[in-house]
Design an enzyme around this catalytic site. Structure first.
Site, short mmCIF file in Angstrom:
data_model
loop_
_atom_site.label_atom_id
_atom_site.label_comp_id
_atom_site.label_asym_id
_atom_site.label_seq_id
_atom_site.Cartn_x
_atom_site.Cartn_y
_atom_site.Cartn_z
N LYS A 41 0.80 -1.31 0.02
CA LYS A 41 0.00 -0.02 -0.05
C LYS A 41 0.83 1.20 -0.20
CE LYS A 41 -4.01 1.56 2.49
NZ LYS A 41 -4.75 1.14 3.87
N ASP A 56 -14.50 2.84 9.19
CA ASP A 56 -14.71 2.94 7.76
C ASP A 56 -14.97 1.54 7.22
OD1 ASP A 56 -15.08 4.18 5.01
OD2 ASP A 56 -12.92 4.13 4.63
#
Ligand SMILES: *[C@@H]1O[C@H](CO)[C@@H](O)[C@H](O)[C@H]1NC(C)=O
Ligand SMILES: *[C@@H]1O[C@H](CO)[C@@H](O)[C@H](O)[C@H]1NC(C)=O
Ligand SMILES: *[C@@H]1O[C@H](CO)[C@@H](O)[C@H](O)[C@H]1NC(C)=O
Ligand SMILES: *[C@@H]1O[C@H](CO)[C@@H](O)[C@H](O)[C@H]1NC(C)=O
Length: 847
Positions: free
Chosen positions: A535, A631
């Site tokens: 990432k 989230d």
């Protein structure tokens, strides 16, 4: 759609009446000249002065024969009052302007072959040059498809005068109607932009001249020079749309556009940002189309393309993520507009340098959906295409000023030598040489450019904003800080940047797994063959830096079968790279809709939801301090090769309430459509916010549609509201995935629906804990499994199923052996209080 235009037009009429809404830039130099006129011409607020007016700062020099002026009496049919007079030359003539302030200037030229002037102006053939650039070369209206000619150039003037020379070609005559020479703010055109195909930053633009070819106000009306602080004209884009119906126009009140970061009123007026084209018939199952604009261009030139964006459609951050293409090349992948702009309704722009598309005389710009985004939409508000002067410093042909104006050639002998040399070679050699010259011009940027010359580099690294330097300095600072704090804890393996490059094949776009607010995720392989998910944070995002640290600190303490594990990180070279275990089956969402993957069975769906619920339950209760995910959504639930669900992306995580508080107060974050309405209203965060989001996930898993789909009828846009109305009627089966029809035990479905309904309760206190949710999903799975073993007549009561002994929930549900803390937190018994709401679920073991 037409209504939007109508409203925008109304707004225009209203606000444009009020001049004060247009903040003004005051140009140091401002010459507005009508040629051949004997009187001032006032166009709205601006006065154009005759070129014959004696002025110390302008002089008109005409060699030999005098110029003729002509003033037309009738101005009724003229395209503009500026065309009512003309100055005609039979020999070379020049206008010399004194320049108060060096730097970029607009040079705007107006030509109209007035009839009845006594001359055949239509056959006049003229060449027009400055000291450095060829603006027109043997231009004649005979070969031109149009009644008048308006040209706008942007030239960096680097001396105290600018001389415009008009040359009648081949014993012909030349003429001009009006001239504007006005200073432009230095910030308008940067020195750098991103070249497309191959993708690499390119510098040296400040020395280039530009000619405006297209300037469009997407989805909006004509903006006239009087309503632009820099006197520009913006036209509607409709006729350039490749497929007219592909775009839906949208308009908001221009006063709601807030200039914050990059863009200013000078970059483009708020009228441009207040209207846009965005994706039309974005049907959930058929989202595969782009909006494409097609522009005719001269393939012999390179173009500067500026694209303007402003998210005037989203209700929350991070919803609008899309791809941008120039000539079918990816110019900017996964453009997360609100993150780049910093907020909704904030203007943003991007500059590119591109040639025409291969083997064609068009340049195309497209926007299209990013398959990994939550919402299928793409938007663009404004578009500018400017031709850049070629290696002969010309906008037309291969003759430099020196060969057109031999008199002044001595001044530029050096450059001439190079150019003449190259003219001798083939065109290919010329182009190569031009490129070399250009690279030399890049000077001190060359090193950076090389480093950035790889096409794999994502755009944000080499942005061109002036604020970038400031930004990177502060990033540097925070990075140092993060190094210090990171060094003190055991945070897994530290990767070198080279290792990351090797693992991801230099961040090869083909290995891109997805994109989030934090950055891009690539698939990688470590030297021992282990698959990795890499990432890579966007270095420009301050928010990202904070989240990077949060995520490393948080993840390094957490280990659970249903949480995606962090393997290590890399923070070399201001990079923020996190390395995770690779999840072979990707995000849950891609197994629900929008792809061709096979449909999941009901049992698989239940198992996945149970896995995710366990991961969240562990977050809420497993650590010393409760962790709120913030989230939860179907793209943050990942599946490994065995379809085991793991919760990912703790970038937004915040630790839960401390003893003296009952909530964590924080800015609203998370993804719209999943956001707890209570959190949204009160900006207070509890574990119950995750429970709400998880309820949205449950509905999404059942109905296989996005949490939010703005193109559906109003009552269906938000899955939470829509599914709840059906659940309350007890008819959830009417809206569930068609693939499940007849394959779901009704009791299991009923239990599932009730669980989702409880999660979606308006108030947090009415929602169950994740532990309760877990119990109920386990129960729904039991009902499904037993029904598939015993083909009993269906009983809709979930409380008792006659004749079936209810198995206890699998031990693993509360088995701490699957929970392993790296440090700190105890692994005590979870307090899975069986709430009254779920009291029918009594643990048969009497645990
Ligand atoms: C034309 O405009 C200039 C500047 O605004 C002014 O000084 C001049 O008096 C005007 N001339 C006429 C003839 O109106
Ligand atoms: C104009 O060119 C000069 C010299 O090349 C350069 O220093 C300056 O930054 C340029 N100005 C703009 C606005 O590009
Ligand atoms: C591009 O340049 C070539 C070679 O000079 C010329 O033949 C051609 O007409 C030019 N194309 C356009 C569109 O001007
Ligand atoms: C959009 O256009 C790009 C470039 O031509 C292409 O690669 C992509 O597949 C298109 N997307 C869709 C959904 O048609």
């Amino acid at each position: 759609m037409d209504l939007a235009i109508f409203l925008a037009t109304l707004l225009f009429g209203f606000f444009f009446g009020n001049k004060s809404t247009v903040a003004s830039f005051t140009p140091a130099d401002s010459y507005l000249i009508v040629c051949g006129s004997s009187q001032n011409v006032t166009l709205l607020d601006q006065t154009y002065i005759p070129d014959s007016t004696p002025q110390s700062s302008i002089s008109l020099k005409s060699q030999g024969a005098a110029s003729v002026t002509y003033t037309s009496n009738s101005s009724t049919t003229l395209p503009s009052p500026l065309y009512q007079s003309v100055r005609i030359f039979s020999t070379t003539a020049s206008y010399k302007f004194n320049i108060k302030q060096e730097g970029r200037h607009w040079v705007r030229l107006y030509f109209y072959p007035l009839p009845n002037s006594g001359y055949d102006l239509t056959s006049a053939t003229m060449t027009l040059v400055t000291e450095n650039f060829v603006l027109l070369n043997n231009f004649t209206f005979k070969n031109y498809n149009g009644s008048h000619l308006f040209r706008e150039y942007s030239i960096n003037v680097t001396s105290d005068t600018l001389v415009l020379t008009i040359i009648p070609s081949n014993n012909s005559i030349a003429f001009i109607n009006a001239i504007e020479l006005v200073s432009v703010p230095d910030e308008l055109i940067p020195d750098q932009a991103l070249a497309i195909s191959p993708s690499a930053p390119i510098s040296g633009l400040s020395a280039r001249a530009f000619e405006t070819i297209y300037r469009l106000n997407l989805g909006g009306p004509l903006i006239t020079p009087q309503n632009d602080t820099l006197g520009r004209t913006w036209v509607n884009d409709k006729k350039y749309l490749h497929v007219n119906s592909s775009a839906v126009t949208v308009a908001v009140n221009p006063l709601t556009v807030r200039y914050r970061a990059l863009a200013t009123q000078e970059i483009a007026p708020n009228w441009v940002y207040a209207t846009a084209d965005h994706m039309g018939d974005a049907n959930v199952n058929n989202v595969n189309f782009n909006i494409t604009w097609v522009f005719r261009v001269d393939p012999n030139f390179t173009y500067f393309v500026r694209l303007h964006f402003c998210d005037i459609v989203s209700k929350a951050m991070n919803n609008l993520v899309f791809n941008l293409y120039i000539n079918s090349d990816l110019a900017f992948g996964s453009l997360d507009l609100s993150t780049l702009a910093g907020d909704l309704g904030v203007p943003y722009y991007r500059d590119f340098v591109s040639n025409s598309s291969a083997d064609s005389n068009t340049l195309t710009v497209s926007i299209g959906p990013d398959t990994m985004a939550d919402v299928t939409d793409a938007i663009m508000n404004g578009l500018e295409i400017m031709k850049m002067n070629n290696e002969f410093r010309s906008f037309d042909g291969l003759s430099p000023v020196e060969t057109i104006l031999p008199v002044s050639a001595s001044k530029k002998n050096k450059r001439m030598a190079i150019i003449v040399g190259s003219v001798a070679g083939s065109l290919g050699v010329i182009l190569l040489l031009g490129l070399c010259l250009f690279c030399l011009g890049c000077g001190r940027r060359t090193k950076d450019s090389q480093q950035g010359g790889h096409s794999w580099l994502p755009l944000p690294l080499y942005g061109n904003s002036l604020s970038l330097t400031k930004m990177s300095t502060s990033s540097q600072k925070s990075r140092t800080a993060s190094c210090l704090s990171l060094a003190s804890t055991n945070l897994g393996r530290v990767f070198t940047f080279q290792e990351i490059m090797d693992a991801t094949n230099k961040f090869d776009e083909s290995s891109l797994l997805g994109v989030g607010g934090f950055g891009r995720v690539y698939k990688g392989t470590s030297e021992d063959g282990t698959k990795l998910a890499v990432k890579r944070g966007n270095p420009r995002s301050e928010q990202g830096l904070a989240e990077f640290r949060t995520e490393i600190e948080m993840l390094s303490k957490l280990r659970h079968r249903h949480l995606v594990s962090l393997i290590g990180y890399c923070d070399e070279r201001s990079e923020m790279i996190l390395v995770y275990e690779y999840m072979a089956n990707g995000p849950l969402r891609s197994h629900l809709y929008g792809t061709d993957l096979p449909s999941l069975s009901w049992k698989q769906r239940l198992e996945i939801c149970i896995g995710a619920a366990r991961g969240l339950h562990y977050l809420h209760t497993g650590a010393t301090q409760s962790i709120i995910h913030r989230d939860v959504k179907t793209t943050n639930i990942l599946l490994d090769e065995n379809f085991v669900a793991k919760v990912a992306d703790f970038g937004l995580s915040k630790t839960g309430p401390a003893l003296d508080q009952t909530h964590v107060s924080t800015a609203v974050k998370g993804s719209f459509g999943y956001l707890d309405p209570e959190y949204f209203r009160r900006q207070q965060l509890t574990e119950k916010s995750d429970v709400y989001s998880f309820g949205v996930v449950l509905m999404e898993v059942l109905c296989t549609r996005p949490a939010l789909n703005p193109v559906l009828p109003r009552d269906q846009v938000n899955i939470a509201e829509w599914a709840m109305t059906w659940q309350k009627k007890g008819m959830l089966d009417q809206i569930m995935d068609k693939n499940l029809i007849g394959k779901v035990n009704p009791a299991s479905l009923k239990k599932y629906g009730e669980t989702a309904e409880k999660c979606l309760a308006e108030y947090g206190v009415d929602r169950p804990s994740m532990g309760d949710v877990l119990w109920n999903l386990e129960y729904a799975l039991q009902l499904e499994e037993t029904s598939s073993v015993l083909t009993e007549p269906e009983d809709n009561s979930t409380n008792h199923i006659q004749g079936i002994a209810l198995n206890p929930p699998p031990l693993e549900a509360f088995d701490n052996s699957s929970v392993c803390m790296v440090e700190g937190a105890s692994c005590g018994e979870e307090d899975v209080a069986t709430s009254a709401v779920f009291s029918q679920l009594v643990n048969p073991r009497g645990r």
